[in-house]
Design a protein around this motif. Structure first.
Motif, mmCIF file in Angstrom:
data_model
loop_
_atom_site.group_PDB
_atom_site.id
_atom_site.type_symbol
_atom_site.label_atom_id
_atom_site.label_comp_id
_atom_site.label_asym_id
_atom_site.label_seq_id
_atom_site.Cartn_x
_atom_site.Cartn_y
_atom_site.Cartn_z
ATOM 1 N N GLU A 31 0.781 -1.233 0.135
ATOM 2 C CA GLU A 31 -0.091 0.052 0.031
ATOM 3 C C GLU A 31 1.020 1.458 -0.138
ATOM 4 O OE1 GLU A 31 -3.489 2.196 2.839
ATOM 5 O OE2 GLU A 31 -2.791 0.076 3.116
ATOM 6 N N GLU A 32 1.984 1.277 0.990
ATOM 7 C CA GLU A 32 2.728 2.734 1.076
ATOM 8 C C GLU A 32 3.452 2.798 -0.236
ATOM 9 O OE1 GLU A 32 4.782 -0.585 3.606
ATOM 10 O OE2 GLU A 32 2.606 -0.124 2.950
ATOM 11 N N ALA A 33 3.740 1.750 -1.202
ATOM 12 C CA ALA A 33 4.570 2.115 -2.404
ATOM 13 C C ALA A 33 3.952 2.604 -3.683
ATOM 14 C CB ALA A 33 5.165 0.774 -2.664
ATOM 15 N N GLN A 34 2.589 2.813 -3.403
ATOM 16 C CA GLN A 34 1.603 3.056 -4.536
ATOM 17 C C GLN A 34 1.783 4.516 -5.096
ATOM 18 O OE1 GLN A 34 0.301 0.340 -6.082
ATOM 19 N NE2 GLN A 34 1.457 -0.350 -4.615
ATOM 20 N N THR A 35 1.799 5.659 -4.062
ATOM 21 C CA THR A 35 1.734 6.839 -4.274
ATOM 22 C C THR A 35 2.411 7.798 -3.277
ATOM 23 O OG1 THR A 35 -0.161 7.338 -2.607
ATOM 24 C CG2 THR A 35 -0.780 6.636 -5.140
ATOM 25 N N PRO A 36 2.990 8.595 -3.535
ATOM 26 C CA PRO A 36 3.777 9.451 -2.683
ATOM 27 C C PRO A 36 3.220 10.032 -1.404
ATOM 28 C CG PRO A 36 3.734 10.875 -4.641
ATOM 29 C CD PRO A 36 3.053 9.288 -4.927
ATOM 30 N N GLU A 37 1.876 10.056 -1.509
ATOM 31 C CA GLU A 37 0.976 10.538 -0.266
ATOM 32 C C GLU A 37 0.955 9.368 0.540
ATOM 33 O OE1 GLU A 37 -0.064 13.167 -3.629
ATOM 34 O OE2 GLU A 37 0.123 10.811 -3.592
ATOM 35 N N ALA A 38 0.796 8.039 0.232
ATOM 36 C CA ALA A 38 0.698 6.978 0.917
ATOM 37 C C ALA A 38 1.776 6.584 1.718
ATOM 38 C CB ALA A 38 0.218 5.618 0.433
ATOM 39 N N TRP A 39 3.197 6.735 0.819
ATOM 40 C CA TRP A 39 4.381 6.655 1.381
ATOM 41 C C TRP A 39 4.677 7.615 2.426
ATOM 42 C CZ3 TRP A 39 8.359 10.309 1.239
ATOM 43 C CH2 TRP A 39 9.518 9.589 1.672
ATOM 44 N N ALA A 40 4.233 8.990 2.253
ATOM 45 C CA ALA A 40 4.588 9.978 3.338
ATOM 46 C C ALA A 40 3.945 9.785 4.633
ATOM 47 C CB ALA A 40 4.311 11.358 2.530
ATOM 48 N N ARG A 41 2.658 9.342 4.327
ATOM 49 C CA ARG A 41 1.786 9.047 5.545
ATOM 50 C C ARG A 41 2.355 7.969 6.321
ATOM 51 N NH1 ARG A 41 -1.520 11.506 9.214
ATOM 52 N NH2 ARG A 41 -2.143 12.653 7.383
ATOM 53 N N TYR A 42 2.740 6.797 5.699
ATOM 54 C CA TYR A 42 3.219 5.534 6.278
ATOM 55 C C TYR A 42 4.437 5.895 7.135
ATOM 56 C CZ TYR A 42 5.414 0.829 6.654
ATOM 57 O OH TYR A 42 6.106 -0.099 7.161
ATOM 58 N N PHE A 43 5.476 6.793 6.570
ATOM 59 C CA PHE A 43 6.865 6.988 7.220
ATOM 60 C C PHE A 43 6.724 7.969 8.326
ATOM 61 C CE2 PHE A 43 8.503 4.386 3.721
ATOM 62 C CZ PHE A 43 9.321 3.354 4.458
ATOM 63 N N ALA A 44 5.593 8.934 8.172
ATOM 64 C CA ALA A 44 5.328 9.928 9.057
ATOM 65 C C ALA A 44 4.900 9.043 10.435
ATOM 66 C CB ALA A 44 4.563 10.913 8.758
#
Length: 217
Positions: A31-44
């Motif tokens: 899921e977190e590798a699909q979009t920059p928004e999902a990636w940013a939320r996951y790592f934050a």
């Protein structure tokens, strides 16, 4: 053939790798590798969960999400096609980007000259003589680490640049490996230096047959 292996750096605690494509190839089901928004939320969320000193105040996870999203969208364009990592030991700090890639060797250029050019060891634009040091890697051998202070082109600010370079040669294959960091805050670079050194020593060149088989050291 061989490839630039940064996978071991992905296991280091204060470092976050920024995907260069969305969705990230090979991670279409993550899921977190699909979009920059999902990636940013996951790592934050992950950064704050891992930060044991304090819990986030209201809005701080959203703030870090927006900061990481900005870096995801903008950082790769600074050095196109370079691998991008963010050093973030504290979720209240701004990330420090590090860029890693292979550089084609110019015909007839000797190793020492090439590494000094890549690291800007003799930069005439530096505000004082760069600090040039030999830097050994367990995987890439002897290289250079150069710290230099320079004035930004568009302002009077003095920035700090940190570069590492090695020459990789094996059989018929040869390339130079380059790591680039820069920041207007000298303290930010100096505080991160031990982590950056550790990061630099994980970078390696691996044969193609190992691309899908690796274990963090």
């Amino acid at each position: 053939m061989s490839w630039l292996n940064v996978k071991h750096a992905m296991a280091l605690s204060p470092w976050i790798r920024v995907p260069l494509m969305w969705p990230e190839p090979g991670l279409e089901d993550v899921e977190e590798a699909q979009t920059p928004e999902a990636w940013a939320r996951y790592f934050a969320k992950g950064c704050w969960e891992d930060f044991t000193l304090e819990k986030p105040e209201p809005g701080e996870v959203d703030l870090l999400t927006n900061i990481l999203l900005m870096y995801a969208l903008r950082a790769p364009s600074a050095f196109p096609d370079f691998e991008v990592f963010l050093h973030l030991p504290n979720p209240r700090e701004l990330p420090l980007p590090a860029y890693v890639d292979l550089v084609e060797i110019e015909e007839g250029e000797d190793r020492r000259t090439a590494l000094r050019e890549l690291t800007h060891a003799d930069a005439d634009y530096a505000v004082e003589a760069p600090i040039v040091e030999d830097f050994d890697s367990p995987h890439l051998g002897s290289g250079l680490r150069v710290l230099r202070y320079y004035q930004a082109e568009d302002s009077n600010e003095v920035h700090v640049g940190l570069r590492y370079a090695w020459r990789y040669e094996k059989g018929t294959e040869a390339a130079d490996v380059l790591i680039i960091l820069a920041d207007p805050d000298a303290g930010r670079i100096l505080r991160a230096l031990d982590d950056v050194d550790e990061f630099a020593r994980t970078i390696r060149i691996s044969p193609d047959e190992e691309v899908d088989a690796w274990h963090p050291s």
